[in-house]
Design a protein around this motif. Structure first.
Motif, PDB file in Angstrom:
ATOM      1  N   GLU A  31       0.764  16.505   6.250  1.00 34.94           N
ATOM      2  CA  GLU A  31       2.011  17.125   6.700  1.00 34.94           C
ATOM      3  C   GLU A  31       2.146  18.552   6.171  1.00 34.94           C
ATOM      4  N   SER A  58       5.158  23.450   1.531  1.00 32.56           N
ATOM      5  CA  SER A  58       4.633  24.288   2.609  1.00 32.56           C
ATOM      6  C   SER A  58       5.265  25.678   2.584  1.00 32.56           C
ATOM      7  N   GLU A  75       2.402  21.957   8.459  1.00 30.66           N
ATOM      8  CA  GLU A  75       3.583  22.826   8.352  1.00 30.66           C
ATOM      9  C   GLU A  75       3.183  24.249   7.972  1.00 30.66           C
ATOM     10  N   THR A 116       7.579  17.965   1.540  1.00 32.93           N
ATOM     11  CA  THR A 116       6.549  18.727   2.254  1.00 32.93           C
ATOM     12  C   THR A 116       7.077  20.098   2.674  1.00 32.93           C
ATOM     13  N   THR A 117       8.372  20.191   2.946  1.00 33.36           N
ATOM     14  CA  THR A 117       8.965  21.490   3.297  1.00 33.36           C
ATOM     15  C   THR A 117       8.930  22.442   2.113  1.00 33.36           C
ATOM     16  N   ARG A 132       1.640  25.891  11.043  1.00 34.97           N
ATOM     17  CA  ARG A 132       2.676  26.210  12.033  1.00 34.97           C
ATOM     18  C   ARG A 132       3.470  27.437  11.601  1.00 34.97           C
ATOM     19  N   ARG A 133       3.745  27.515  10.298  1.00 36.13           N
ATOM     20  CA  ARG A 133       4.499  28.668   9.774  1.00 36.13           C
ATOM     21  C   ARG A 133       3.680  29.957   9.913  1.00 36.13           C
TER      22      ARG A 133
END
Length: 660
Positions: free
Chosen positions: A429, A491, A433, A487-488, A436-437
């Motif tokens: 994950e 990431s 992320e 995970t946020t 994607r960022r």
């Protein structure tokens, strides 16, 4: 027997609901803990008054190992290329299935609960009680059998295995000896599993699984002389027995096989308790034969019971192999028997003669009907299976250009080994992320440049999960199940670092700040005796909020501004900063020596001086970065330090150049 009117049929109630006088008095069982009274043995470690028993025990074992006879040192006979003997091992693994109910009663499964609090009438073998098979226990068993590549049998049956022992209230164990749940499976040991032996040119070793069968567990016995206490909570816990074929040629491969099966059971959710919690036990069958014998030749085997760790499995097999070789070389004959493992002497000890099928008096259990499983059920379970460990490790170590993550084999195995692979999903994950960022931030760039920025993300995130995050949790005694770093959070830290918005030291500071905030909130939210209502759940600040609050964004400085900061630190340090003056003089001295060596033609001494000069430059880089609060890019500082120190050397040596 007649059930009391208050107890409904056919559901057997827990014994804890019966009057205390009717629980275990007929069997003279007790759950009262009595301190053992044990006389010291001449072979026991010394008793120390300062509670350092474990340390004394360790030293005692070391001294015993040092006093072993000389013949025990060196390679074992099956390890040497010219050895006359080879060893043959087979495993019998007993795993406690991840089920809510017992195998033949409605009583709940339990772990570390109060003794004799989860016991049904059938578990205690009270007269007239009947087994009632729980179909829910089949699901984890089917997952395990599928993961082991077994052929699921459409019909399996339960047998009674008779033997009399206090931990078996009924006098027999219900198992599947003749008609098991599954047969003819296999697992593969790959280089990624840590196989370090010669496989005759092959890149894998196939370990056969003879059969997989369900059976009931026994009671837990606590020996506290003069008492022997029984806890019937464990009776009828659903077990899965996995029997391998006798094909393992070394103790290390036997240990690797056991470890891999344990990973498979955890990863599929079939068994969540490992050997460290007693949820998985192993028996080993060992025999030896002359090297070069045909595979079909198997001498008399000896069974070693109840091995409790991977290391002990290796030690017990090696010890028993040496014992059997000594017997054969002395002209004796190995007898079939059951042996145990003495952890202190590091030797196997005889327990009893080996029973055969006749001794156990196997018979079909007349109270349990056959278990029939439709093919559609098997396929449904197979479709719901997660990706198995071999596939996961293969994807982790595969290069990013091939759709993998580019981790090393060591890091991939480390990630898989924690919590039975429980951190792998977290890692996946975070990687997605971060990518994607990065793609979102680089939306205006050309496609080639955009993709080049996300290369290496798998390795970077792997380092953070395996090293930085794991270290932060371990240092603060936070178990993974309570990991506060979402995970946020992780990431966001990694993405800001890769986008060069924060420096490396700043990223480490963010992680530590999040952990510290969590710990302080946990401490403040501990419920007080009069506190109503309960405290709210812990909420951590976002990474962006912490970056803004602590002013951690990288400061964009021009080349001249960076050089001026470095010049001030190198040439004009504070009067009390003698270390800066010393390091500058040392740099100039090493640079002069390097110039002299280069004029002589270079060589090893010049290479060593060049390496030392690089270390001194990095000292100045760290000093400059810390001096500006860690808010400048290290790359620009490193270039500036090289320019300024180069100018200092020219000025000191040549006396003509000025530092710009």
């Amino acid at each position: 027997m007649r059930y009391p009117p208050s107890l409904p049929l056919p559901r057997p109630p827990s014994l804890s609901t019966l009057p205390a006088r009717r629980q275990f008095h007929c069997r003279n069982l007790s759950t009262v803990s009595t301190p053992p009274t044990t006389l010291p043995s001449p072979h026991s470690p010394p008793i120390t008054p300062d509670n350092s028993f474990q340390k004394a025990l360790k030293e005692h074992r070391k001294s015993r190992a040092r006093s072993k006879k000389p013949g025990s040192a060196g390679l074992d006979p099956w390890e040497a290329d010219d050895g006359a003997w080879e060893i043959v091992c087979g495993l019998e693994i007993h795993a406690q299935l991840n089920a809510a109910r017992k195998l033949f009663s409605y009583a709940k499964t339990s772990f570390n609960e109060s003794p004799n609090t989860h016991v049904a009438l059938f578990d205690a073998a009270l007269p007239g009680s009947q087994p009632l098979f729980q179909p829910s226990t089949l699901l984890p068993a089917l997952r395990a059998a599928i993961a082991l590549n077994c052929e699921i049998q459409s019909e399996s049956r339960f047998d009674r295995k008779h033997y009399f022992y206090p931990d078996q209230p009924s006098g027999y164990q219900i198992t599947q000896f003749y008609h098991p749940l599954a047969k003819n499976g296999y697992i593969k040991l790959l280089p990624t599993d840590g196989v370090d032996v010669d496989l005759d040119g092959r890149d894998e070793l196939v370990v056969g699984i003879k059969q997989v069968q369900m059976e009931q567990d026994t009671a837990k016995t606590t020996h506290a002389p003069p008492h022997h206490l029984l806890d019937l909570n464990r009776v009828s816990h659903p077990l899965l027995e996995i029997i391998t074929t006798p094909c393992l040629p070394t103790p290390s491969l036997a240990s690797l096989t056991l470890r891999k099966i344990q990973h498979l059971l955890r990863f599929t959710g079939a068994a969540v308790l490992g050997m460290e919690w007693g949820g998985l036990r192993c028996d080993v069958n060992v025999s030896v034969r002359p090297r070069g014998s045909p595979p079909s030749l198997l001498n008399q085997r000896v069974e070693i019971k109840n091995l409790f760790s991977l290391k002990v499995v290796e030690e017990a097999i090696a010890s028993e192999g040496r014992r059997q070789i000594r017997i054969f070389e002395a002209g004796g004959e190995v007898k079939g028997e059951t042996r145990g493992w003495d952890q202190e002497t590091k030797e196997t000890v005889r327990l009893r003669g080996k029973e055969g099928e006749t001794d156990y008096r196997y018979m079909p259990d007349p109270d349990i009907p056959p278990v029939r499983i439709a093919r559609e059920v098997v396929e449904q379970v197979r479709m719901g299976m997660p990706m198995l460990p071999d596939e996961v490790v293969g994807r982790l170590v595969k290069g990013e250009e091939e759709g993998g993550f580019g981790l090393s084999v060591k890091d991939a195995n480390t990630l898989m080994g924690w919590e039975g692979g429980g951190r792998v999903g977290y890692y996946f994950e975070v990687v997605e992320e971060v990518k994607r960022r990065l793609r979102k931030e680089e939306g205006g760039m050309e496609e080639g440049k955009k993709e080049s920025r996300v290369k290496g993300v798998g390795r970077v995130v792997g380092n953070w999960v395996i090293h930085d995050l794991a270290s932060a949790l371990s240092t603060n005694s936070i178990p993974w199940a309570q990991n506060p770093i979402t995970t946020t959070h992780l990431s966001d830290i990694v993405a800001n670092l890769l986008l060069q918005r924060i420096t490396g030291p700043a990223s480490k500071f963010l992680l530590q700040t999040l952990v510290s905030t969590y710990l302080s909130q946990i401490q403040q939210s501990q419920p007080q005796p009069t506190q109503q209502p309960p405290p709210p759940p812990v909420q951590l600040p976002t990474v962006q909020h912490l970056i803004a609050t602590h002013e951690l964004l990288v400061v964009k400085l021009s080349r001249d501004e960076v050089d001026q900061i470095i010049i001030d630190m190198v040439l004009n340090p504070p009067a009390e900063d003698t270390q800066a003056v010393k390091m500058r003089e040392q740099y100039v001295s090493v640079a002069r020596q390097l110039q002299e060596e280069k004029r002589k033609g270079g060589g090893k001494k010049a290479a060593a001086l060049e390496k030392k000069l690089g270390g001194l430059r990095m000292w100045w880089v760290g000093r400059v970065v810390r001096g500006v609060g860690g808010r400048v890019e290290v790359g620009g500082v490193e270039e500036g330090v090289g320019r300024v120190l180069g100018g200092v050397v020219e000025w000191e040596v040549g006396g003509e150049e000025k530092v710009r």
